[in-house]
Design a protein around this motif. Structure first.
Motif, PDB file in Angstrom:
ATOM      1  N   ILE A  10       0.840  -1.201   0.000  1.00  0.00           N
ATOM      2  CA  ILE A  10       0.000   0.000   0.000  1.00  0.00           C
ATOM      3  C   ILE A  10       0.872   1.246   0.000  1.00  0.00           C
ATOM      4  N   LEU A  11       1.958   1.251   0.779  1.00  0.00           N
ATOM      5  CA  LEU A  11       2.875   2.399   0.794  1.00  0.00           C
ATOM      6  C   LEU A  11       3.515   2.601  -0.575  1.00  0.00           C
ATOM      7  N   LYS A  12       3.812   1.508  -1.273  1.00  0.00           N
ATOM      8  CA  LYS A  12       4.385   1.596  -2.626  1.00  0.00           C
ATOM      9  C   LYS A  12       3.364   2.221  -3.580  1.00  0.00           C
ATOM     10  N   LEU A  13       2.072   1.845  -3.430  1.00  0.00           N
ATOM     11  CA  LEU A  13       1.027   2.445  -4.262  1.00  0.00           C
ATOM     12  C   LEU A  13       0.955   3.954  -4.025  1.00  0.00           C
ATOM     13  N   ILE A  14       1.099   4.359  -2.764  1.00  0.00           N
ATOM     14  CA  ILE A  14       1.095   5.798  -2.442  1.00  0.00           C
ATOM     15  C   ILE A  14       2.314   6.470  -3.058  1.00  0.00           C
ATOM     16  N   GLU A  15       3.473   5.848  -2.907  1.00  0.00           N
ATOM     17  CA  GLU A  15       4.726   6.403  -3.436  1.00  0.00           C
ATOM     18  C   GLU A  15       4.656   6.556  -4.959  1.00  0.00           C
ATOM     19  N   ASP A  16       4.063   5.581  -5.628  1.00  0.00           N
ATOM     20  CA  ASP A  16       3.959   5.620  -7.091  1.00  0.00           C
ATOM     21  C   ASP A  16       2.843   6.546  -7.569  1.00  0.00           C
ATOM     22  N   GLY A  17       2.058   7.095  -6.631  1.00  0.00           N
ATOM     23  CA  GLY A  17       0.995   8.013  -7.009  1.00  0.00           C
ATOM     24  C   GLY A  17      -0.267   7.329  -7.491  1.00  0.00           C
ATOM     25  N   GLN A  18      -0.358   6.020  -7.317  1.00  0.00           N
ATOM     26  CA  GLN A  18      -1.552   5.299  -7.758  1.00  0.00           C
ATOM     27  C   GLN A  18      -2.733   5.533  -6.806  1.00  0.00           C
ATOM     28  N   ASN A  20      -3.772   8.162  -3.180  1.00  0.00           N
ATOM     29  CA  ASN A  20      -3.260   9.230  -2.311  1.00  0.00           C
ATOM     30  C   ASN A  20      -3.139   8.689  -0.883  1.00  0.00           C
ATOM     31  N   ALA A  21      -2.600   9.502   0.013  1.00  0.00           N
ATOM     32  CA  ALA A  21      -2.341   9.063   1.384  1.00  0.00           C
ATOM     33  C   ALA A  21      -3.639   8.672   2.103  1.00  0.00           C
ATOM     34  N   GLU A  22      -4.696   9.443   1.871  1.00  0.00           N
ATOM     35  CA  GLU A  22      -5.966   9.140   2.533  1.00  0.00           C
ATOM     36  C   GLU A  22      -6.519   7.796   2.062  1.00  0.00           C
ATOM     37  N   GLU A  23      -6.447   7.550   0.763  1.00  0.00           N
ATOM     38  CA  GLU A  23      -6.916   6.264   0.225  1.00  0.00           C
ATOM     39  C   GLU A  23      -6.060   5.116   0.769  1.00  0.00           C
ATOM     40  N   GLY A  24      -4.759   5.360   0.878  1.00  0.00           N
ATOM     41  CA  GLY A  24      -3.871   4.334   1.426  1.00  0.00           C
ATOM     42  C   GLY A  24      -4.232   3.999   2.861  1.00  0.00           C
ATOM     43  N   ALA A  25      -4.521   5.032   3.656  1.00  0.00           N
ATOM     44  CA  ALA A  25      -4.919   4.807   5.046  1.00  0.00           C
ATOM     45  C   ALA A  25      -6.222   4.003   5.100  1.00  0.00           C
ATOM     46  N   GLN A  26      -7.153   4.311   4.206  1.00  0.00           N
ATOM     47  CA  GLN A  26      -8.419   3.568   4.175  1.00  0.00           C
ATOM     48  C   GLN A  26      -8.185   2.110   3.805  1.00  0.00           C
ATOM     49  N   LEU A  27      -7.259   1.873   2.879  1.00  0.00           N
ATOM     50  CA  LEU A  27      -6.941   0.488   2.499  1.00  0.00           C
ATOM     51  C   LEU A  27      -6.352  -0.279   3.685  1.00  0.00           C
ATOM     52  N   ILE A  28      -5.445   0.359   4.414  1.00  0.00           N
ATOM     53  CA  ILE A  28      -4.839  -0.299   5.572  1.00  0.00           C
ATOM     54  C   ILE A  28      -5.920  -0.603   6.616  1.00  0.00           C
ATOM     55  N   ASP A  29      -6.801   0.369   6.854  1.00  0.00           N
ATOM     56  CA  ASP A  29      -7.897   0.148   7.810  1.00  0.00           C
ATOM     57  C   ASP A  29      -8.798  -0.995   7.353  1.00  0.00           C
ATOM     58  N   ALA A  30      -9.127  -1.021   6.071  1.00  0.00           N
ATOM     59  CA  ALA A  30     -10.010  -2.060   5.537  1.00  0.00           C
ATOM     60  C   ALA A  30      -9.377  -3.441   5.676  1.00  0.00           C
ATOM     61  N   LEU A  31      -8.080  -3.531   5.428  1.00  0.00           N
ATOM     62  CA  LEU A  31      -7.400  -4.823   5.585  1.00  0.00           C
ATOM     63  C   LEU A  31      -7.446  -5.282   7.040  1.00  0.00           C
ATOM     64  N   GLY A  32      -7.252  -4.357   7.954  1.00  0.00           N
ATOM     65  CA  GLY A  32      -7.319  -4.702   9.373  1.00  0.00           C
ATOM     66  C   GLY A  32      -8.694  -5.171   9.774  1.00  0.00           C
ATOM     67  N   GLU A  33      -9.733  -4.494   9.278  1.00  0.00           N
ATOM     68  CA  GLU A  33     -11.108  -4.884   9.610  1.00  0.00           C
ATOM     69  C   GLU A  33     -11.451  -6.243   9.033  1.00  0.00           C
TER      70      GLU A  33
END
Length: 120
Positions: A10-18, A20-33
């Motif tokens: 997910i951090l690589k997706l953010i770094e590559d611009g695929q 944004n940071a907010e979407e990345g945080a949501q993805l991490i939260d969703a994986l945890g849930e």
């Protein structure tokens, strides 16, 4: 919580611009849930015990899988109207919160019985 590989992807997706940071945080939260939901929950049971107060002998000792509690509460209200005064939502809330041990007790002095409900 997502494992380290999932977070790095997910951090690589953010770094590559695929994303944004907010979407990345949501993805991490969703994986945890989704991990929390997919964890097997231990098999819990609800035990209903009725004891004669005079003799201290158990007259009823029934175990119900928690998955069938809602049906059991409806059936119990029909079979034991004196317990119907108890709020079944209180019992359901205790189960949802993960409570264990005794969650309900009633002493019926007219019938000389104690009714207890436990989560095990």
């Amino acid at each position: 919580m997502p494992n380290a590989d999932e977070r790095l992807r997910i951090l690589k997706l953010i770094e590559d611009g695929q994303v944004n940071a907010e979407e990345g945080a949501q993805l991490i939260d969703a994986l945890g849930e989704s991990r929390e939901r997919s964890r097997p929950t231990p098999s819990r049971t609800l035990r209903v015990r009725v004891t004669n107060l005079a003799t201290r002998r158990q007259t009823i000792n029934v175990t119900i899988p928690v998955s069938l509690v809602e049906v059991g509460l409806k059936l119990g209200a029909r079979l034991a109207p004196r317990v119907a005064n108890a709020n079944p939502n209180d019992i359901l809330r205790a189960l949802e919160s993960g409570a264990t041990g005794r969650i309900f007790e009633l002493q019926d002095l007219n019938e000389n019985e104690r009714i207890e409900i436990f989560v095990e």
